[in-house]
Design an enzyme around this catalytic site. Structure first.
Site, PDB file in Angstrom:
ATOM      1  N   HIS A  17       3.956 -10.828  17.138  1.00 46.52           N
ATOM      2  CA  HIS A  17       3.824  -9.469  17.673  1.00 46.52           C
ATOM      3  C   HIS A  17       4.943  -9.184  18.679  1.00 46.52           C
ATOM      4  O   HIS A  17       5.545  -8.108  18.658  1.00 46.52           O
ATOM      5  CB  HIS A  17       2.492  -9.299  18.415  1.00 46.52           C
ATOM      6  CG  HIS A  17       1.267  -9.357  17.558  1.00 46.52           C
ATOM      7  ND1 HIS A  17       0.189 -10.155  17.852  1.00 46.52           N
ATOM      8  CD2 HIS A  17       0.939  -8.709  16.411  1.00 46.52           C
ATOM      9  CE1 HIS A  17      -0.752  -9.998  16.941  1.00 46.52           C
ATOM     10  NE2 HIS A  17      -0.326  -9.134  16.046  1.00 46.52           N
ATOM     11  N   LYS A  41     -13.814  -5.565  13.013  1.00 51.19           N
ATOM     12  CA  LYS A  41     -13.615  -6.874  13.655  1.00 51.19           C
ATOM     13  C   LYS A  41     -14.569  -7.116  14.816  1.00 51.19           C
ATOM     14  O   LYS A  41     -14.916  -6.192  15.549  1.00 51.19           O
ATOM     15  CB  LYS A  41     -12.173  -6.965  14.172  1.00 51.19           C
ATOM     16  CG  LYS A  41     -11.159  -7.019  13.048  1.00 51.19           C
ATOM     17  CD  LYS A  41      -9.762  -7.285  13.565  1.00 51.19           C
ATOM     18  CE  LYS A  41      -8.822  -7.567  12.410  1.00 51.19           C
ATOM     19  NZ  LYS A  41      -7.446  -7.771  12.858  1.00 51.19           N
ATOM     20  N   ARG A  90       3.804  -8.697   7.194  1.00 49.12           N
ATOM     21  CA  ARG A  90       4.253 -10.083   7.127  1.00 49.12           C
ATOM     22  C   ARG A  90       4.562 -10.474   5.688  1.00 49.12           C
ATOM     23  O   ARG A  90       5.655 -10.830   5.339  1.00 49.12           O
ATOM     24  CB  ARG A  90       3.192 -11.019   7.733  1.00 49.12           C
ATOM     25  CG  ARG A  90       3.054 -10.856   9.241  1.00 49.12           C
ATOM     26  CD  ARG A  90       1.753 -11.421   9.723  1.00 49.12           C
ATOM     27  NE  ARG A  90       0.624 -10.750   9.075  1.00 49.12           N
ATOM     28  CZ  ARG A  90      -0.627 -11.131   9.156  1.00 49.12           C
ATOM     29  NH1 ARG A  90      -0.935 -12.191   9.843  1.00 49.12           N
ATOM     30  NH2 ARG A  90      -1.583 -10.450   8.553  1.00 49.12           N
ATOM     31  N   SER A 128      -3.584 -13.671  14.403  1.00 54.56           N
ATOM     32  CA  SER A 128      -4.399 -13.938  15.588  1.00 54.56           C
ATOM     33  C   SER A 128      -5.586 -14.825  15.233  1.00 54.56           C
ATOM     34  O   SER A 128      -5.963 -15.712  16.004  1.00 54.56           O
ATOM     35  CB  SER A 128      -4.870 -12.621  16.200  1.00 54.56           C
ATOM     36  OG  SER A 128      -3.758 -11.848  16.560  1.00 54.56           O
TER      37      SER A 128
HETATM   38  N1  COA Z   1       2.847 -11.367  13.906  1.00 52.75           N
HETATM   39  C1  COA Z   1       1.661 -11.969  13.992  1.00 52.75           C
HETATM   40  N2  COA Z   1       0.517 -11.449  13.495  1.00 52.75           N
HETATM   41  C2  COA Z   1       0.614 -10.272  12.892  1.00 52.75           C
HETATM   42  C3  COA Z   1       1.817  -9.601  12.756  1.00 52.75           C
HETATM   43  C4  COA Z   1       2.975 -10.194  13.288  1.00 52.75           C
HETATM   44  N3  COA Z   1       4.163  -9.621  13.213  1.00 52.75           N
HETATM   45  N4  COA Z   1       1.589  -8.473  12.100  1.00 52.75           N
HETATM   46  C5  COA Z   1       0.280  -8.437  11.832  1.00 52.75           C
HETATM   47  N5  COA Z   1      -0.295  -9.531  12.312  1.00 52.75           N
HETATM   48  C6  COA Z   1      -1.712  -9.915  12.161  1.00 52.75           C
HETATM   49  C7  COA Z   1      -2.541  -9.811  13.382  1.00 52.75           C
HETATM   50  O1  COA Z   1      -2.465 -10.974  14.162  1.00 52.75           O
HETATM   51  C8  COA Z   1      -3.909  -9.598  12.785  1.00 52.75           C
HETATM   52  O2  COA Z   1      -4.451 -10.849  12.453  1.00 52.75           O
HETATM   53  P1  COA Z   1      -6.027 -11.099  12.379  1.00 52.75           P
HETATM   54  O3  COA Z   1      -6.576 -10.185  11.334  1.00 52.75           O
HETATM   55  O4  COA Z   1      -6.107 -12.519  12.038  1.00 52.75           O
HETATM   56  O5  COA Z   1      -6.588 -10.781  13.732  1.00 52.75           O
HETATM   57  C9  COA Z   1      -3.628  -8.823  11.511  1.00 52.75           C
HETATM   58  O6  COA Z   1      -2.286  -9.036  11.221  1.00 52.75           O
HETATM   59  C10 COA Z   1      -3.808  -7.347  11.582  1.00 52.75           C
HETATM   60  O7  COA Z   1      -4.058  -6.995  12.887  1.00 52.75           O
HETATM   61  P2  COA Z   1      -3.510  -5.752  13.650  1.00 52.75           P
HETATM   62  O8  COA Z   1      -2.110  -5.450  13.329  1.00 52.75           O
HETATM   63  O9  COA Z   1      -3.832  -5.995  15.057  1.00 52.75           O
HETATM   64  O10 COA Z   1      -4.358  -4.630  13.007  1.00 52.75           O
HETATM   65  P3  COA Z   1      -5.905  -4.466  13.011  1.00 52.75           P
HETATM   66  O11 COA Z   1      -6.288  -4.235  11.622  1.00 52.75           O
HETATM   67  O12 COA Z   1      -6.654  -5.504  13.743  1.00 52.75           O
HETATM   68  O13 COA Z   1      -6.071  -3.196  13.917  1.00 52.75           O
HETATM   69  C11 COA Z   1      -5.851  -0.945  14.549  1.00 52.75           C
HETATM   70  C12 COA Z   1      -5.619  -2.001  13.506  1.00 52.75           C
HETATM   71  C13 COA Z   1      -6.604  -1.407  15.773  1.00 52.75           C
HETATM   72  C14 COA Z   1      -4.509  -0.454  14.974  1.00 52.75           C
HETATM   73  C15 COA Z   1      -6.637   0.112  13.779  1.00 52.75           C
HETATM   74  O14 COA Z   1      -7.904  -0.396  13.440  1.00 52.75           O
HETATM   75  C16 COA Z   1      -6.777   1.354  14.570  1.00 52.75           C
HETATM   76  O15 COA Z   1      -5.860   2.147  14.552  1.00 52.75           O
HETATM   77  N6  COA Z   1      -7.922   1.517  15.263  1.00 52.75           N
HETATM   78  C17 COA Z   1      -8.201   2.636  16.089  1.00 52.75           C
HETATM   79  C18 COA Z   1      -9.149   3.595  15.376  1.00 52.75           C
HETATM   80  C19 COA Z   1      -8.426   4.333  14.274  1.00 52.75           C
HETATM   81  O16 COA Z   1      -7.497   5.068  14.497  1.00 52.75           O
HETATM   82  N7  COA Z   1      -8.903   4.115  13.051  1.00 52.75           N
HETATM   83  C20 COA Z   1      -8.344   4.721  11.882  1.00 52.75           C
HETATM   84  C21 COA Z   1      -7.295   3.838  11.274  1.00 52.75           C
HETATM   85  S1  COA Z   1      -7.029   4.358   9.627  1.00 52.75           S
END
Ligand code: COA
Length: 164
Positions: A17, A41, A90, A128
């Protein structure tokens, strides 16, 4: 191009990240990193903890701001006057989920564009949840996360053990 919003759960923030955040900062004069929640989550760290860990890991770098919100991401972007959301991809495994999220966000806010940035190959398989799993087995996470997160993982696991 002025500002970009980089939203995520950051549970916890990884070196992957951080690499993306610093690369985005080379392209955009301002990067707003948003700690948000996904209803899919169950979080290990509370949102306030994820925010603090991210702030400490980034340090005091001009042009990078860390925020948290329980609004829709596009609503938060609008409030901040930001028209670009960056997401990191990724491997091909990320594609379908990211495409669905970008599509939903476009339907909710047609003027906000999603931009994809490839994760550095060094961090292509870090996530993560993988980091949390490694920590739960008592192994070192220092290859994957910054030092403050290594310490926070240890502390949190201790606290959780005492509670259970
Ligand atoms: N390096 C390391 N890990 C990475 C990465 C990188 N470059 N890119 C993505 N990841 C991983 C994360 O660690 C995470 O791993 P995990 O699932 O094991 O925890 C995974 O990819 C995806 O996580 P993240 O990018 O944090 O996205 P998310 O799906 O958890 O969260 C939000 C997405 C919070 C941004 C989204 O749910 C959101 O916008 N929520 C707010 C409400 C909303 O607007 N909802 C409508 C969305 S359509």
């Amino acid at each position: 191009m002025s500002s970009v919003l980089f939203p995520g759960s950051f549970d916890p923030v990884t070196k992957g990240h951080l690499d993306v955040i610093f690369r985005l900062r080379k392209i955009f004069p301002k990067v707003v990193v948003l700690v948000a929640d996904s209803p899919r989550k169950n979080y290990f760290f509370a949102r306030s903890e994820r925010l603090q860990l991210l702030k400490k890991a980034i340090g005091n770098r001009p042009g990078i701001e860390v925020r948290s919100s329980d609004d829709l991401t596009v609503k938060f972007a609008r409030k901040m006057g930001i028209n670009i959301i960056a997401r990191s991809v990724r491997t091909v495994a990320d594609w379908e989920y990211e495409y669905a999220m970008a599509d939903a966000n476009r339907k909710l806010a047609p003027t906000i564009e999603t931009l994809f940035i490839m994760a550095d190959a060094r961090y292509g398989f870090i996530s993560s949840s993988l980091v949390r799993e490694v920590a739960a087995y008592g192994k070192s996470t220092s290859a994957f996360v910054p030092a403050n997160v290594v310490a926070a993982l240890k502390q949190k696991l201790k606290t959780k053990k005492v509670e259970s």
